[in-house]
Write a protein that holds these residues in place. Structure first.
Motif: not given
Length: 264
Positions: A227-246
């Motif tokens: 499965a694949y998860a992505s983000t277009n922007s991820w700044g230094a020190g920033e928290k990002v939520r990755f999510e995908t389904g299968s």
């Protein structure tokens, strides 16, 4: 009798002389290559540069396998003299042998891939980046220099080596970060599962277009899919939520970097 004594005296002097020479040789120790290794490396680089200039002047196709091989072989014939030499600095010896091996690897790429092959560039650049990274180390750590007429050539090689080293360092940082990511699974019903993870960018670099690939394993440890998860922007020190389904009910999820870029 006098002649016999003269012969004996001569033999004694000769023996003492030979013994003295042997003792001096022993006291001098091994003939280490440390103090001449960088000169040999420089000679190889200069000879390769001269050969390429000659190819251009002769109107040869410098993009052909034959031209590439001739250039690499010209350098290799000079620097491989260091292959079996002893070094006092074991780290220098390791680095020099690695450089010679990379020239061997260059020849192997040329043996296996025509320069017109789509895979040639990828394989060649991998070796080229490692080679130029080592050349940068030779300059920084061992004082490698070349003649003034070859300085531009060396500068280009070192610039690529610096960029390659920086890219390698970044690859290691993001690989280390992603290796710690744990995706949580949520049963959404109807045979569908959601995988999510909240991750902080600890690389110290602003990232863009980050893609992760999740390898999904069942209870028997068999890889059932991805499965694949992505983000277009991820700044230094920033928290990002990755999510995908299968539709795969994974027992184990292994995460790796699929692609990424840094902020330009």
């Amino acid at each position: 009798m006098i002649k016999r004594m003269a012969i004996v005296a001569f033999a004694l002097v000769a023996a003492l002389s030979i013994g003295g020479c042997q003792q001096n040789a022993a006291s001098e120790g091994p003939d280490y290559a440390d103090d001449e290794a960088m000169s040999v490396i420089a000679e190889g680089l200069e000879a390769r540069s001269d050969l390429i200039d000659q190819q251009v002047e002769n109107g040869e196709d410098t993009s052909s396998n034959a031209s590439y091989k001739e250039a690499v072989q010209t350098e290799l014939e000079i620097v491989e003299s260091l292959r079996d030499r002893q070094f006092e600095d074991s780290k220098m010896q390791e680095d020099v042998l690695s450089y010679i091996n990379l020239l061997d690897d260059s020849m192997e790429v040329l043996d296996n891939y025509p320069t017109t092959d789509i895979d040639f560039y990828t394989k060649w650049v991998e070796v080229y980046d490692d080679r130029t990274s080592l050349l940068k180390k030779f300059v920084d750590d061992y004082g490698l220099t070349v003649g003034s007429e070859y300085q531009d050539v060396l500068d280009d090689l070192i610039a690529n080596g610096a960029a390659a080293a920086k890219q390698s360092e970044m690859d290691e940082k993001i690989d280390a970060l992603v290796s710690t990511v744990v995706f949580e699974k949520t049963d959404q019903g109807y045979g569908y599962f959601e995988y999510t993870a909240t991750v902080e960018n600890t690389t110290g670099v602003n990232l863009e277009d980050v893609g992760l690939v999740l390898s999904l394993y069942d209870a028997e440890g068999v890889k059932a899919g991805e499965a694949y998860a992505s983000t277009n922007s991820w700044g230094a020190g920033e928290k990002v939520r990755f999510e995908t389904g299968s539709d795969i009910d994974a027992t184990t999820v292994k995460v790796a970097v699929d692609y990424y870029s840094t902020e330009s």
